[in-house]
Design a protein around this motif. Structure first.
Motif: not given
Length: 159
Positions: A22-26, A31-36
């Motif tokens: 769960e921590r890894l998924a978060l 990270v995805d929210a910060r990069i394209d």
């Protein structure tokens, strides 16, 4: 004097412990929210404006390698065409670029012979001629790339 009454302290419940998955998924979501993460179009990375007024650096000392490099630069500067050496707008095919940069017909022939060998050996064994291979391309990216690769291979061979 007013009396103060003590209120019982309220406790917020402790959050449930997250598992490693769960921590890894978060973390991945953060990270995805910060990069394209969209797909990368290599055509935008490879293609760029070429300044025709800038001096052309000659990275090769052998004559055929230098000729193929100059032909690559010419194709990038003038534009690419198929089914003719040069079109009305001044764009050139691979052979047209080599002929325009060669100091003699024999030098152009040597460069074209090497180029066809490289196309057949490393990219398309069914290529009958440079012109037929050039005509099957969609745009000038691959022909320019092949000229650059051929220049590098010619330099490695010492020609």
């Amino acid at each position: 004097m007013p009396t103060l009454t003590r209120q019982p302290a309220t406790r917020t419940p402790a959050p449930a412990a997250l598992s490693f998955d769960e921590r890894l998924a978060l973390a991945v979501l953060a990270v995805d929210a910060r990069i394209d993460t969209g797909p990368l179009d290599l055509a935008d990375v490879i293609r760029g404006p070429v300044d025709a007024s800038a001096p052309v650096l000659q990275p090769y000392r052998t004559p055929i390698a230098a000729l193929l490099h100059r032909a690559e630069i010419r194709l990038l500067n003038d534009g690419w065409c198929a089914d003719r050496l040069r079109d009305e707008q001044g764009a050139v095919c691979m052979i047209g670029a080599i002929r325009a940069e060669a100091s003699s017909r024999s030098e152009a022939d040597d460069a074209c012979t090497l180029l066809l060998d490289i196309i057949r050996d490393e990219f398309d064994p069914t290529a009958e001629t440079i012109a037929s291979w050039n005509s099957r391309q969609r745009d000038g990216r691959m022909p320019a790339r092949i000229l650059g690769h051929a220049a590098s291979r010619a330099d490695a061979r010492g020609v």
